[in-house]
Scaffold this active site. Structure first.
Site, PDB file in Angstrom:
ATOM      1  N   TYR A 194      46.742  43.695  32.466  1.00 27.42           N
ATOM      2  CA  TYR A 194      47.950  44.534  32.504  1.00 27.42           C
ATOM      3  C   TYR A 194      47.754  45.846  31.749  1.00 27.42           C
ATOM      4  O   TYR A 194      48.697  46.602  31.557  1.00 27.42           O
ATOM      5  CB  TYR A 194      49.189  43.774  32.009  1.00 27.42           C
ATOM      6  CG  TYR A 194      49.071  43.157  30.647  1.00 27.42           C
ATOM      7  CD1 TYR A 194      49.291  43.902  29.499  1.00 27.42           C
ATOM      8  CD2 TYR A 194      48.746  41.816  30.516  1.00 27.42           C
ATOM      9  CE1 TYR A 194      49.182  43.327  28.248  1.00 27.42           C
ATOM     10  CE2 TYR A 194      48.639  41.228  29.269  1.00 27.42           C
ATOM     11  CZ  TYR A 194      48.855  41.992  28.145  1.00 27.42           C
ATOM     12  OH  TYR A 194      48.727  41.417  26.907  1.00 27.42           O
ATOM     13  N   ASP A 215      49.532  29.343  29.523  1.00 27.16           N
ATOM     14  CA  ASP A 215      48.976  30.463  30.304  1.00 27.16           C
ATOM     15  C   ASP A 215      49.013  30.197  31.807  1.00 27.16           C
ATOM     16  O   ASP A 215      49.413  31.067  32.596  1.00 27.16           O
ATOM     17  CB  ASP A 215      47.512  30.727  29.892  1.00 27.16           C
ATOM     18  CG  ASP A 215      47.413  31.516  28.596  1.00 27.16           C
ATOM     19  OD1 ASP A 215      48.348  32.250  28.257  1.00 27.16           O
ATOM     20  OD2 ASP A 215      46.365  31.389  27.923  1.00 27.16           O
ATOM     21  N   THR A 225      28.230  34.348  36.420  1.00 22.28           N
ATOM     22  CA  THR A 225      27.334  33.273  35.972  1.00 22.28           C
ATOM     23  C   THR A 225      27.741  32.004  36.732  1.00 22.28           C
ATOM     24  O   THR A 225      28.742  31.350  36.393  1.00 22.28           O
ATOM     25  CB  THR A 225      27.496  33.061  34.449  1.00 22.28           C
ATOM     26  OG1 THR A 225      27.417  34.339  33.811  1.00 22.28           O
ATOM     27  CG2 THR A 225      26.436  32.138  33.897  1.00 22.28           C
ATOM     28  N   LYS A 280      41.364  30.242  20.793  1.00 20.23           N
ATOM     29  CA  LYS A 280      42.085  29.258  21.627  1.00 20.23           C
ATOM     30  C   LYS A 280      41.387  27.899  21.720  1.00 20.23           C
ATOM     31  O   LYS A 280      42.041  26.895  21.964  1.00 20.23           O
ATOM     32  CB  LYS A 280      42.280  29.813  23.045  1.00 20.23           C
ATOM     33  CG  LYS A 280      43.309  30.924  23.136  1.00 20.23           C
ATOM     34  CD  LYS A 280      43.521  31.336  24.584  1.00 20.23           C
ATOM     35  CE  LYS A 280      44.516  32.460  24.700  1.00 20.23           C
ATOM     36  NZ  LYS A 280      44.814  32.822  26.080  1.00 20.23           N
ATOM     37  N   LEU A 298      51.817  42.468  22.237  1.00 18.72           N
ATOM     38  CA  LEU A 298      53.225  42.758  22.531  1.00 18.72           C
ATOM     39  C   LEU A 298      54.095  41.529  22.285  1.00 18.72           C
ATOM     40  O   LEU A 298      55.314  41.578  22.494  1.00 18.72           O
ATOM     41  CB  LEU A 298      53.366  43.226  23.976  1.00 18.72           C
ATOM     42  CG  LEU A 298      52.724  44.589  24.262  1.00 18.72           C
ATOM     43  CD1 LEU A 298      52.764  44.894  25.751  1.00 18.72           C
ATOM     44  CD2 LEU A 298      53.441  45.684  23.482  1.00 18.72           C
TER      45      LEU A 298
HETATM   46  P1  NAP Z   1      36.611  35.111  28.952  1.00 21.82           P
HETATM   47  O1  NAP Z   1      36.833  33.665  28.678  1.00 21.82           O
HETATM   48  O2  NAP Z   1      35.723  35.896  28.065  1.00 21.82           O
HETATM   49  O3  NAP Z   1      36.040  35.214  30.477  1.00 21.82           O
HETATM   50  C1  NAP Z   1      35.639  36.460  30.997  1.00 21.82           C
HETATM   51  C2  NAP Z   1      35.284  36.308  32.476  1.00 21.82           C
HETATM   52  O4  NAP Z   1      35.003  37.623  32.986  1.00 21.82           O
HETATM   53  C3  NAP Z   1      34.018  35.473  32.743  1.00 21.82           C
HETATM   54  O5  NAP Z   1      34.149  34.806  33.959  1.00 21.82           O
HETATM   55  C4  NAP Z   1      32.943  36.560  32.817  1.00 21.82           C
HETATM   56  O6  NAP Z   1      31.804  36.186  33.566  1.00 21.82           O
HETATM   57  C5  NAP Z   1      33.686  37.645  33.556  1.00 21.82           C
HETATM   58  N1  NAP Z   1      33.101  38.964  33.372  1.00 21.82           N
HETATM   59  C6  NAP Z   1      33.134  39.707  32.232  1.00 21.82           C
HETATM   60  N2  NAP Z   1      32.496  40.897  32.452  1.00 21.82           N
HETATM   61  C7  NAP Z   1      32.082  40.860  33.766  1.00 21.82           C
HETATM   62  C8  NAP Z   1      31.368  41.792  34.584  1.00 21.82           C
HETATM   63  N3  NAP Z   1      30.968  42.979  34.113  1.00 21.82           N
HETATM   64  N4  NAP Z   1      31.125  41.452  35.864  1.00 21.82           N
HETATM   65  C9  NAP Z   1      31.529  40.257  36.346  1.00 21.82           C
HETATM   66  N5  NAP Z   1      32.196  39.344  35.625  1.00 21.82           N
HETATM   67  C10 NAP Z   1      32.476  39.643  34.341  1.00 21.82           C
HETATM   68  O7  NAP Z   1      37.988  35.920  28.994  1.00 21.82           O
HETATM   69  P2  NAP Z   1      39.448  35.357  29.409  1.00 21.82           P
HETATM   70  O8  NAP Z   1      40.177  34.940  28.190  1.00 21.82           O
HETATM   71  O9  NAP Z   1      39.279  34.407  30.522  1.00 21.82           O
HETATM   72  O10 NAP Z   1      40.167  36.716  29.902  1.00 21.82           O
HETATM   73  C11 NAP Z   1      39.782  37.313  31.137  1.00 21.82           C
HETATM   74  C12 NAP Z   1      40.766  38.430  31.526  1.00 21.82           C
HETATM   75  O11 NAP Z   1      42.070  37.888  31.712  1.00 21.82           O
HETATM   76  C13 NAP Z   1      40.906  39.547  30.493  1.00 21.82           C
HETATM   77  O12 NAP Z   1      40.989  40.771  31.182  1.00 21.82           O
HETATM   78  C14 NAP Z   1      42.220  39.234  29.812  1.00 21.82           C
HETATM   79  O13 NAP Z   1      42.864  40.403  29.310  1.00 21.82           O
HETATM   80  C15 NAP Z   1      43.003  38.651  30.968  1.00 21.82           C
HETATM   81  N6  NAP Z   1      44.093  37.758  30.493  1.00 21.82           N
HETATM   82  C16 NAP Z   1      45.378  38.116  30.777  1.00 21.82           C
HETATM   83  C17 NAP Z   1      46.420  37.313  30.338  1.00 21.82           C
HETATM   84  C18 NAP Z   1      47.829  37.711  30.649  1.00 21.82           C
HETATM   85  O14 NAP Z   1      48.750  37.205  29.988  1.00 21.82           O
HETATM   86  N7  NAP Z   1      48.064  38.559  31.622  1.00 21.82           N
HETATM   87  C19 NAP Z   1      46.161  36.128  29.620  1.00 21.82           C
HETATM   88  C20 NAP Z   1      44.823  35.782  29.366  1.00 21.82           C
HETATM   89  C21 NAP Z   1      43.789  36.612  29.813  1.00 21.82           C
HETATM   90  P3  NAP Z   1      30.533  35.442  32.872  1.00 21.82           P
HETATM   91  O15 NAP Z   1      30.942  34.012  32.750  1.00 21.82           O
HETATM   92  O16 NAP Z   1      29.433  35.666  33.817  1.00 21.82           O
HETATM   93  O17 NAP Z   1      30.342  36.103  31.533  1.00 21.82           O
END
Ligand code: NAP
Length: 284
Positions: free
Chosen positions: A227, A108, A159, A72, A22
């Site tokens: 979101y 962020d 983890t 990133k 978006l």
């Molecule tokens: P990331 O680096 O891939 O990290 C994912 C995290 O989620 C890790 O801590 C992972 O745990 C955990 N996880 C994934 N599946 C899981 C499960 N089934 N059970 C428990 N833990 C689980 O991703 P990220 O970039 O941090 O993004 C994470 C979330 O934030 C996403 O939903 C993304 O859309 C959102 N986000 C939103 C914004 C915004 O502007 N609103 C900006 C950035 C991100 P492990 O380490 O154990 O794999």
């Protein structure tokens, strides 16, 4: 920008996937609103093509760009300098062409905490905060909370080793605990704010819940970075249990607002950006 007007500056976002972003609609609306003849485009850049893509953007004299999943971290290799905050987080989401080269920033965490302040207000510093997850978004959120002087920070992750590594990363800034999930769950009634930074509950797996809601502290804030959907199953449950809830739209808009300011020197109309994003997400 009017159809027959030439864009004087080009901005964009690189990611994979990026078609759903978006950011173009949010930034292009704001450029038009501020009467800036600029244009923002989504560039689909696959893994393995990042270096060439960044060199291409430089050659085209793009003025700045956002970076999203999965680039990133790697993008930092192709920039001239990384701002201290982005270095602490270990990731860049905003790149600006400045006099001294291509500089990487991370907006962020700032974007998120600005949106959290709308709920937490002046109590933030003294709040006991639990962050669930230890990925890139958690790093940005925790670094900024620590920078703002939050004194009681706890992180937990599926983890555990990643939560420990995150704790080490920010330990010079804040007294932060990394706690195994079963232990953190027992402490649920002690947290004033619980932040889900995992992807648990994100579309299409919308029924999944990242944290129990039966022992929440009365009046606590439950905040989800997701979101899509606008109100996750967890936020719905938490709201029924009496919590205040906050979704990830404010973070998305906030990171975009700080990027917009870096590129243009103008603080944008954040309410307008929020309305544009909500309109496209099917919200109010
Ligand atoms: P990331 O680096 O891939 O990290 C994912 C995290 O989620 C890790 O801590 C992972 O745990 C955990 N996880 C994934 N599946 C899981 C499960 N089934 N059970 C428990 N833990 C689980 O991703 P990220 O970039 O941090 O993004 C994470 C979330 O934030 C996403 O939903 C993304 O859309 C959102 N986000 C939103 C914004 C915004 O502007 N609103 C900006 C950035 C991100 P492990 O380490 O154990 O794999």
């Amino acid at each position: 920008m009017e159809k027959n007007m030439q864009a004087e500056k080009l901005f964009g976002v690189i990611g994979d996937p990026v078609g759903h972003s978006l950011s173009p609609v949010m930034h292009n609306d704001q450029f038009a609103f501020q009467e800036l003849p600029y244009y923002y485009h989504a560039f689909h850049v696959k893994p393995g093509e990042l270096k060439e893509a960044v060199n291409g953007l430089k050659a085209l004299h793009v003025s700045g760009f956002n970076v999203t999943v999965p680039h990133k971290i790697e993008v930092m290799n192709y920039l001239d300098s990384i701002d201290e905050e982005a270095r602490m987080i270990g990731a860049v989401n905003t790149v600006v062409k400045e006099e001294n080269g291509w500089i990487g920033y991370n907006t962020d965490g700032k974007g998120y905490v600005e949106s959290l302040l709308t709920k937490a207000g002046e109590t933030l510093e003294n709040s006991s905060i639990l962050v669930i997850g230890a990925g890139g978004a958690a790093r940005a959120v925790i670094s900024e909370l620590a920078r703002r002087g939050v004194r009681q920070l706890t992180v937990t992750n599926r983890t555990s080793a990643k939560a420990e590594a995150l704790k080490e990363r920010v330990s010079e800034r804040a007294d932060i605990r990394a706690v195994p999930t079963p232990e953190a769950e027992k402490d649920t009634p002690s947290f004033d704010i619980i932040i889900n930074t995992t992807s648990v509950g994100m579309s299409p797996h919308v029924d999944n819940i990242p944290w129990r809601t039966d022992h929440l502290k009365p009046g606590c804030i439950c905040s989800d970075l997701i979101y899509n959907p606008l109100k996750t199953a967890w936020l719905q449950e938490a709201e029924r249990a009496g919590a205040q809830v906050l979704n990830g739209v404010g973070m998305f808009v906030g990171q975009g607002a700080f990027a917009f300011q870096k590129w243009t020197g103008i603080w944008p109309d954040v309410d307008r950006m929020h309305a544009v994003v909500m309109h496209h997400l099917g919200g109010n």
